[in-house]
Design a protein around this motif. Structure first.
Motif, PDB file in Angstrom:
ATOM      1  N   GLU A 115       0.860  -1.181   0.000  1.00 21.54           N
ATOM      2  CA  GLU A 115       0.000   0.000   0.000  1.00 21.54           C
ATOM      3  C   GLU A 115       0.897   1.232   0.000  1.00 21.54           C
ATOM      4  OE1 GLU A 115      -3.286   2.148   2.944  1.00 21.54           O
ATOM      5  OE2 GLU A 115      -2.622   0.079   3.327  1.00 21.54           O
ATOM      6  N   THR A 116       0.504   2.283  -0.709  1.00 17.28           N
ATOM      7  CA  THR A 116       1.373   3.456  -0.807  1.00 17.28           C
ATOM      8  C   THR A 116       0.613   4.751  -0.556  1.00 17.28           C
ATOM      9  OG1 THR A 116       1.035   3.628  -3.210  1.00 17.28           O
ATOM     10  CG2 THR A 116       2.945   2.364  -2.463  1.00 17.28           C
ATOM     11  N   ALA A 117       1.355   5.724  -0.054  1.00 15.22           N
ATOM     12  CA  ALA A 117       0.902   7.112   0.022  1.00 15.22           C
ATOM     13  C   ALA A 117       2.076   7.952  -0.436  1.00 15.22           C
ATOM     14  CB  ALA A 117       0.482   7.481   1.438  1.00 15.22           C
ATOM     15  N   GLU A 118       1.985   8.493  -1.649  1.00 11.39           N
ATOM     16  CA  GLU A 118       3.066   9.289  -2.226  1.00 11.39           C
ATOM     17  C   GLU A 118       2.707  10.761  -2.132  1.00 11.39           C
ATOM     18  OE1 GLU A 118       5.625   9.820  -6.376  1.00 11.39           O
ATOM     19  OE2 GLU A 118       4.019   8.342  -6.251  1.00 11.39           O
ATOM     20  N   TYR A 119       3.600  11.540  -1.522  1.00 14.52           N
ATOM     21  CA  TYR A 119       3.346  12.960  -1.317  1.00 14.52           C
ATOM     22  C   TYR A 119       4.402  13.811  -2.005  1.00 14.52           C
ATOM     23  CZ  TYR A 119       0.304  11.324   2.493  1.00 14.52           C
ATOM     24  OH  TYR A 119      -0.673  10.697   3.219  1.00 14.52           O
ATOM     25  N   ASP A 120       4.010  15.017  -2.351  1.00 13.81           N
ATOM     26  CA  ASP A 120       4.966  16.048  -2.727  1.00 13.81           C
ATOM     27  C   ASP A 120       5.963  16.229  -1.586  1.00 13.81           C
ATOM     28  OD1 ASP A 120       5.424  19.141  -2.106  1.00 13.81           O
ATOM     29  OD2 ASP A 120       5.425  18.915  -4.279  1.00 13.81           O
ATOM     30  N   GLU A 121       7.221  16.518  -1.931  1.00 18.47           N
ATOM     31  CA  GLU A 121       8.246  16.636  -0.891  1.00 18.47           C
ATOM     32  C   GLU A 121       7.897  17.704   0.143  1.00 18.47           C
ATOM     33  OE1 GLU A 121      12.057  17.090  -2.790  1.00 18.47           O
ATOM     34  OE2 GLU A 121      11.617  15.463  -4.188  1.00 18.47           O
ATOM     35  N   GLY A 122       7.324  18.806  -0.297  1.00 14.56           N
ATOM     36  CA  GLY A 122       6.918  19.844   0.646  1.00 14.56           C
ATOM     37  C   GLY A 122       5.829  19.375   1.584  1.00 14.56           C
ATOM     38  N   MET A 123       4.888  18.602   1.061  1.00  8.64           N
ATOM     39  CA  MET A 123       3.829  18.040   1.898  1.00  8.64           C
ATOM     40  C   MET A 123       4.412  17.058   2.908  1.00  8.64           C
ATOM     41  SD  MET A 123       1.113  17.297  -1.176  1.00  8.64           S
ATOM     42  CE  MET A 123      -0.237  16.742  -0.137  1.00  8.64           C
ATOM     43  N   PHE A 124       5.345  16.225   2.450  1.00  4.72           N
ATOM     44  CA  PHE A 124       5.966  15.225   3.312  1.00  4.72           C
ATOM     45  C   PHE A 124       6.645  15.900   4.501  1.00  4.72           C
ATOM     46  CE2 PHE A 124       9.200  12.255   4.655  1.00  4.72           C
ATOM     47  CZ  PHE A 124       8.677  11.001   4.431  1.00  4.72           C
ATOM     48  N   VAL A 125       7.432  16.934   4.236  1.00  3.44           N
ATOM     49  CA  VAL A 125       8.127  17.642   5.325  1.00  3.44           C
ATOM     50  C   VAL A 125       7.120  18.322   6.246  1.00  3.44           C
ATOM     51  CG1 VAL A 125       9.723  19.528   5.859  1.00  3.44           C
ATOM     52  CG2 VAL A 125      10.247  17.938   4.004  1.00  3.44           C
ATOM     53  N   THR A 126       6.049  18.869   5.676  1.00  5.19           N
ATOM     54  CA  THR A 126       5.011  19.478   6.506  1.00  5.19           C
ATOM     55  C   THR A 126       4.386  18.445   7.432  1.00  5.19           C
ATOM     56  OG1 THR A 126       4.528  21.145   4.818  1.00  5.19           O
ATOM     57  CG2 THR A 126       2.824  20.736   6.465  1.00  5.19           C
ATOM     58  N   GLY A 127       4.183  17.228   6.933  1.00  2.79           N
ATOM     59  CA  GLY A 127       3.651  16.163   7.775  1.00  2.79           C
ATOM     60  C   GLY A 127       4.577  15.813   8.925  1.00  2.79           C
ATOM     61  N   LEU A 128       5.886  15.792   8.666  1.00  4.75           N
ATOM     62  CA  LEU A 128       6.843  15.555   9.742  1.00  4.75           C
ATOM     63  C   LEU A 128       6.832  16.700  10.751  1.00  4.75           C
ATOM     64  CD1 LEU A 128       9.980  14.134   7.864  1.00  4.75           C
ATOM     65  CD2 LEU A 128       8.352  12.860   9.285  1.00  4.75           C
ATOM     66  N   ASP A 133      16.640  14.857   9.457  1.00  5.79           N
ATOM     67  CA  ASP A 133      16.742  13.805  10.477  1.00  5.79           C
ATOM     68  C   ASP A 133      16.233  14.273  11.835  1.00  5.79           C
ATOM     69  OD1 ASP A 133      17.784  12.171   8.565  1.00  5.79           O
ATOM     70  OD2 ASP A 133      19.782  11.995   9.445  1.00  5.79           O
ATOM     71  N   ASP A 134      16.388  15.561  12.130  1.00  8.56           N
ATOM     72  CA  ASP A 134      15.891  16.073  13.408  1.00  8.56           C
ATOM     73  C   ASP A 134      14.369  16.007  13.466  1.00  8.56           C
ATOM     74  OD1 ASP A 134      15.934  17.974  11.327  1.00  8.56           O
ATOM     75  OD2 ASP A 134      16.015  19.667  12.709  1.00  8.56           O
ATOM     76  N   LEU A 135      13.701  16.222  12.338  1.00  8.06           N
ATOM     77  CA  LEU A 135      12.245  16.129  12.324  1.00  8.06           C
ATOM     78  C   LEU A 135      11.784  14.698  12.551  1.00  8.06           C
ATOM     79  CD1 LEU A 135      11.114  18.524   9.442  1.00  8.06           C
ATOM     80  CD2 LEU A 135      11.174  18.949  11.905  1.00  8.06           C
ATOM     81  N   TYR A 136      12.473  13.740  11.943  1.00  7.17           N
ATOM     82  CA  TYR A 136      12.131  12.340  12.198  1.00  7.17           C
ATOM     83  C   TYR A 136      12.221  12.035  13.685  1.00  7.17           C
ATOM     84  CZ  TYR A 136      12.220  10.946   7.257  1.00  7.17           C
ATOM     85  OH  TYR A 136      11.940  10.801   5.921  1.00  7.17           O
ATOM     86  N   ALA A 137      13.307  12.489  14.314  1.00  7.76           N
ATOM     87  CA  ALA A 137      13.503  12.209  15.736  1.00  7.76           C
ATOM     88  C   ALA A 137      12.379  12.800  16.581  1.00  7.76           C
ATOM     89  CB  ALA A 137      14.853  12.757  16.191  1.00  7.76           C
ATOM     90  N   MET A 138      11.975  14.031  16.275  1.00  8.69           N
ATOM     91  CA  MET A 138      10.947  14.692  17.066  1.00  8.69           C
ATOM     92  C   MET A 138       9.545  14.185  16.750  1.00  8.69           C
ATOM     93  SD  MET A 138      12.290  18.651  17.370  1.00  8.69           S
ATOM     94  CE  MET A 138      12.545  18.904  15.613  1.00  8.69           C
ATOM     95  N   ALA A 139       9.367  13.608  15.557  1.00  7.08           N
ATOM     96  CA  ALA A 139       8.044  13.104  15.155  1.00  7.08           C
ATOM     97  C   ALA A 139       7.758  11.719  15.708  1.00  7.08           C
ATOM     98  CB  ALA A 139       7.933  13.075  13.636  1.00  7.08           C
ATOM     99  N   ALA A 140       8.747  11.095  16.354  1.00  2.49           N
ATOM    100  CA  ALA A 140       8.617   9.700  16.769  1.00  2.49           C
ATOM    101  C   ALA A 140       8.450   9.560  18.274  1.00  2.49           C
ATOM    102  CB  ALA A 140       9.859   8.927  16.324  1.00  2.49           C
ATOM    103  N   ASP A 141       7.815   8.475  18.681  1.00  2.00           N
ATOM    104  CA  ASP A 141       7.739   8.136  20.096  1.00  2.00           C
ATOM    105  C   ASP A 141       9.089   7.661  20.619  1.00  2.00           C
ATOM    106  OD1 ASP A 141       5.029   8.755  20.120  1.00  2.00           O
ATOM    107  OD2 ASP A 141       4.418   6.695  19.681  1.00  2.00           O
ATOM    108  N   ARG A 142       9.856   6.989  19.735  1.00  2.00           N
ATOM    109  CA  ARG A 142      11.202   6.546  20.087  1.00  2.00           C
ATOM    110  C   ARG A 142      12.131   6.806  18.917  1.00  2.00           C
ATOM    111  NH1 ARG A 142      11.529   0.780  20.823  1.00  2.00           N
ATOM    112  NH2 ARG A 142       9.333   0.395  20.365  1.00  2.00           N
ATOM    113  N   CYS A 143      13.395   7.091  19.215  1.00  2.00           N
ATOM    114  CA  CYS A 143      14.378   7.339  18.162  1.00  2.00           C
ATOM    115  C   CYS A 143      15.659   6.580  18.476  1.00  2.00           C
ATOM    116  CB  CYS A 143      14.674   8.835  18.033  1.00  2.00           C
ATOM    117  SG  CYS A 143      15.978   9.227  16.832  1.00  2.00           S
TER     118      CYS A 143
END
Length: 292
Positions: A95-108, A181-191
């Protein structure tokens, strides 16, 4: 500050099937490949993977670990599209959800701020909305403008690779780009942070300025020292992308037997076995060139 250092296999034991895993890096650059390889050796499956994808996505898809992929792209940089991802995508294997790069970063960013969504102009008037009918637009309360309401990309776990970290989880990149990478860390319950080298905290500023300290220990649950842990992607300035090995990896997508041989040679054993096998790969190529 507490010692969060751990072995790569101990990290893998914390991951459960069905989790949403965010993987940092960008395409075939500074990917936490040692952590990905540990997942490949584990029994976890049914993962939702969120990534600006590269071989991390290709390998996990080829191994049947992914149920859903949320992505902006899946590229090997010098090879436009990861062929293992292409094969799985074309047969409808995930299953896929493909986003524009700007949308993807906004989601993070929304997830990092613990918001349900953030408004963005990215994606307006595009087929991204057509392909993702769960996304909606919202009116501005201050003007007559309309925005995409990009939903938060919340993560159970984030995986990132950096050049150096201390045992407490303060993580430093020394290359040209932080790759979100900092956004991934802050968007997660664990890093979990893998790094080329764990150093004492007082040594972190010896090789880079304060702004190179990308991720605070506050967001990190485990630190794994994995020299060459981004291979075969790049980890500038420590090493570049292993183009020869990447081409070999990509070639195995065309044939099930070739993929099975690659899996047995490079993915069945631990990290030390992997690096030794890569060294043999290059030694063999060097011998062939010398014999020509």
């Amino acid at each position: 500050m507490g010692d969060k250092s751990m072995h790569v296999e101990d990290f893998a034991a914390t991951i459960e099937s069905g989790m949403t895993i965010g993987i940092g890096g960008w395409g075939s650059r500074r990917k936490p490949m040692a952590l990905v390889r540990a997942l490949l050796r584990s029994d976890v499956t049914d993962l939702t993977v969120v990534s600006f994808g590269g071989p991390d996505v290709g390998l996990l898809c080829a191994a049947g670990k992914v149920r859903k992929l949320v992505y902006g792209f899946v590229s090997l940089d010098s090879i436009a599209l990861d062929p293992h991802f292409r094969a799985v995508r074309e047969r409808g294997g995930v299953e896929t959800a493909e986003y524009d790069e700007g949308m993807f970063v906004t989601g993070l960013r929304a997830a990092a701020q613990r918001l349900a969504f953030l408004p963005t102009r990215a994606g307006l008037g595009s087929d991204v909305l057509t392909m993702n009918p769960d996304l909606v637009t919202v009116p501005s309360p201050y003007s007559d403008e309309e925005y995409v309401a990009m939903k938060a990309l919340r993560l159970d776990v984030a995986l990132v690779h950096v050049n150096r970290a201390d045992a407490a989880g303060n993580a430093q990149y020394l290359g040209p780009d932080p790759y979100f990478d900092d956004l991934y860390a802050m968007a997660a319950d664990r890093c979990y942070v893998s790094c080329e080298r764990i150093v004492p905290t007082e040594e972190l500023l010896g090789a880079g300025p304060a702004q190179s300290l990308l991720i605070s220990r506050l967001f990190v649950d485990g630190v794994v020292e994995t020299p060459r842990g981004a291979h075969f992607t790049s980890c500038a300035p420590d090493y570049g992308r292993d183009e020869a090995f990447q081409r070999y990896y990509a070639s195995t997508a065309a044939d099930a037997d070739a993929w099975e041989l690659f899996r047995k040679q490079y993915l069945a054993g631990g990290e030390d076995e992997y690096l030794a096998a890569v060294d043999r790969f290059h030694a063999s190529r060097d011998s062939e060139r010398e014999g020509q």
